[in-house]
Scaffold this motif. Structure first.
Motif, short mmCIF file in Angstrom:
data_model
loop_
_atom_site.label_atom_id
_atom_site.label_comp_id
_atom_site.label_asym_id
_atom_site.label_seq_id
_atom_site.Cartn_x
_atom_site.Cartn_y
_atom_site.Cartn_z
N GLY A 3 0.82 -1.21 0.00
CA GLY A 3 0.00 0.00 0.00
C GLY A 3 0.85 1.26 0.00
N ARG A 4 1.91 1.27 0.81
CA ARG A 4 2.78 2.45 0.86
C ARG A 4 3.51 2.65 -0.46
N LYS A 5 3.91 1.56 -1.10
CA LYS A 5 4.57 1.67 -2.41
C LYS A 5 3.59 2.17 -3.47
N GLN A 6 2.34 1.67 -3.42
CA GLN A 6 1.31 2.15 -4.34
C GLN A 6 1.00 3.62 -4.08
N ALA A 7 1.03 4.02 -2.81
CA ALA A 7 0.80 5.43 -2.45
C ALA A 7 1.88 6.31 -3.06
N LEU A 59 0.19 11.68 -9.74
CA LEU A 59 -0.72 12.82 -9.58
C LEU A 59 0.03 14.14 -9.38
N GLY A 60 1.19 14.08 -8.74
CA GLY A 60 1.90 15.30 -8.36
C GLY A 60 2.97 15.78 -9.32
N THR A 61 3.17 15.09 -10.43
CA THR A 61 4.11 15.59 -11.43
C THR A 61 3.32 16.36 -12.48
N VAL A 62 3.90 17.42 -12.97
CA VAL A 62 3.21 18.31 -13.92
C VAL A 62 3.12 17.67 -15.31
N ASP A 63 4.10 16.85 -15.66
CA ASP A 63 4.14 16.19 -16.97
C ASP A 63 3.08 15.09 -17.02
N SER A 64 2.03 15.28 -17.82
CA SER A 64 0.92 14.33 -17.87
C SER A 64 1.30 12.98 -18.48
N SER A 65 2.46 12.89 -19.13
CA SER A 65 2.88 11.60 -19.69
C SER A 65 3.42 10.67 -18.61
N LEU A 66 3.63 11.20 -17.41
CA LEU A 66 4.13 10.38 -16.31
C LEU A 66 2.95 9.75 -15.57
N THR A 67 2.47 8.66 -16.13
CA THR A 67 1.35 7.92 -15.54
C THR A 67 1.89 6.91 -14.53
N GLU A 68 1.01 6.33 -13.73
CA GLU A 68 1.43 5.30 -12.78
C GLU A 68 2.15 4.16 -13.48
N GLU A 69 1.62 3.76 -14.63
CA GLU A 69 2.22 2.64 -15.38
C GLU A 69 3.64 2.98 -15.83
N VAL A 70 3.82 4.17 -16.39
CA VAL A 70 5.14 4.61 -16.86
C VAL A 70 6.11 4.70 -15.68
N ILE A 71 5.65 5.29 -14.60
CA ILE A 71 6.51 5.46 -13.43
C ILE A 71 6.92 4.11 -12.86
N GLU A 72 5.96 3.19 -12.76
CA GLU A 72 6.24 1.87 -12.20
C GLU A 72 7.24 1.10 -13.05
N LYS A 73 7.12 1.21 -14.37
CA LYS A 73 7.98 0.45 -15.27
C LYS A 73 9.33 1.10 -15.53
N GLU A 74 9.39 2.44 -15.51
CA GLU A 74 10.60 3.10 -15.97
C GLU A 74 11.41 3.84 -14.91
N PHE A 75 10.79 4.20 -13.79
CA PHE A 75 11.51 4.96 -12.77
C PHE A 75 12.18 4.02 -11.77
N PRO A 76 13.43 4.28 -11.42
CA PRO A 76 14.04 3.50 -10.34
C PRO A 76 13.35 3.83 -9.02
N PRO A 77 13.32 2.88 -8.09
CA PRO A 77 12.66 3.12 -6.81
C PRO A 77 13.17 4.39 -6.10
N LYS A 78 14.44 4.71 -6.23
CA LYS A 78 15.00 5.91 -5.61
C LYS A 78 14.25 7.15 -6.08
N PHE A 79 13.97 7.25 -7.38
CA PHE A 79 13.23 8.39 -7.93
C PHE A 79 11.83 8.46 -7.32
N VAL A 80 11.15 7.33 -7.34
CA VAL A 80 9.77 7.30 -6.86
C VAL A 80 9.72 7.72 -5.39
N ASN A 81 10.61 7.16 -4.58
CA ASN A 81 10.63 7.49 -3.15
C ASN A 81 10.89 8.96 -2.90
N GLU A 82 11.91 9.51 -3.54
CA GLU A 82 12.29 10.90 -3.30
C GLU A 82 11.23 11.88 -3.81
#
Length: 142
Positions: free
Chosen positions: A77-81, A88-111
């Motif tokens: 749940g915390r990782k999904q959060a 939701l909080g990035t201005v670039d609308s191309s950064l969807t949950e799917e894109v973030i989950e597949k392409e962003f390293p965990p360090k990026f997501v956490n920070e």
């Protein structure tokens, strides 16, 4: 005397900032914004996944509280959060949950999620982390 609190004075979801993240010797910038109340609620609900709080009447009118935590469900749940906060909080609308989950390293997501939560006023992260790691309940520290 403080400023008069009126609609728009705090900027709310209109507040944006650019944050920089370092990854493998490169610095990346991402524009983020504060979450709306509805978006913050979605993120906070996911953070509570796997946590069940039960209350019952106690002695002298006080309530007894029992907290059951499913660590795996709470971790997921915390990782999904975090994913939801970044999407939701990035201005670039191309950064969807799917894109973030597949392409962003965990360090990026956490920070990024941590900063978005902070500018959105979601929880005291130190107390939440201590609670999730089995430390004292934040309400016991009063």
């Amino acid at each position: 005397m403080g400023k008069k609190l009126t609609a728009g004075v705090l900027q709310g979801a209109k507040y944006t900032e650019t944050m920089s993240i370092e990854w493998q010797g490169e610095v990346y910038d991402v524009e983020i914004r504060a979450l709306t109340n509805a978006e913050a609620t979605q993120v906070e609900e996911l953070q509570q996944e796997g946590v069940i709080v039960k209350t019952s009447p106690g002695i002298k009118g006080k309530m007894n509280r029992t907290i059951n935590v499913d660590p795996k469900a709470n971790f997921r749940g915390r990782k999904q959060a975090d994913l939801k906060a970044v999407a939701l909080g990035t201005v670039d609308s191309s950064l969807t949950e799917e894109v973030i989950e597949k392409e962003f390293p965990p360090k990026f997501v956490n920070e990024i999620a941590e900063r978005i939560r902070k500018i959105s006023g979601i929880g005291n992260q130190n107390e939440i982390e201590e609670f999730n790691q089995g430390e004292e309940s934040p309400s016991d520290k009063e």
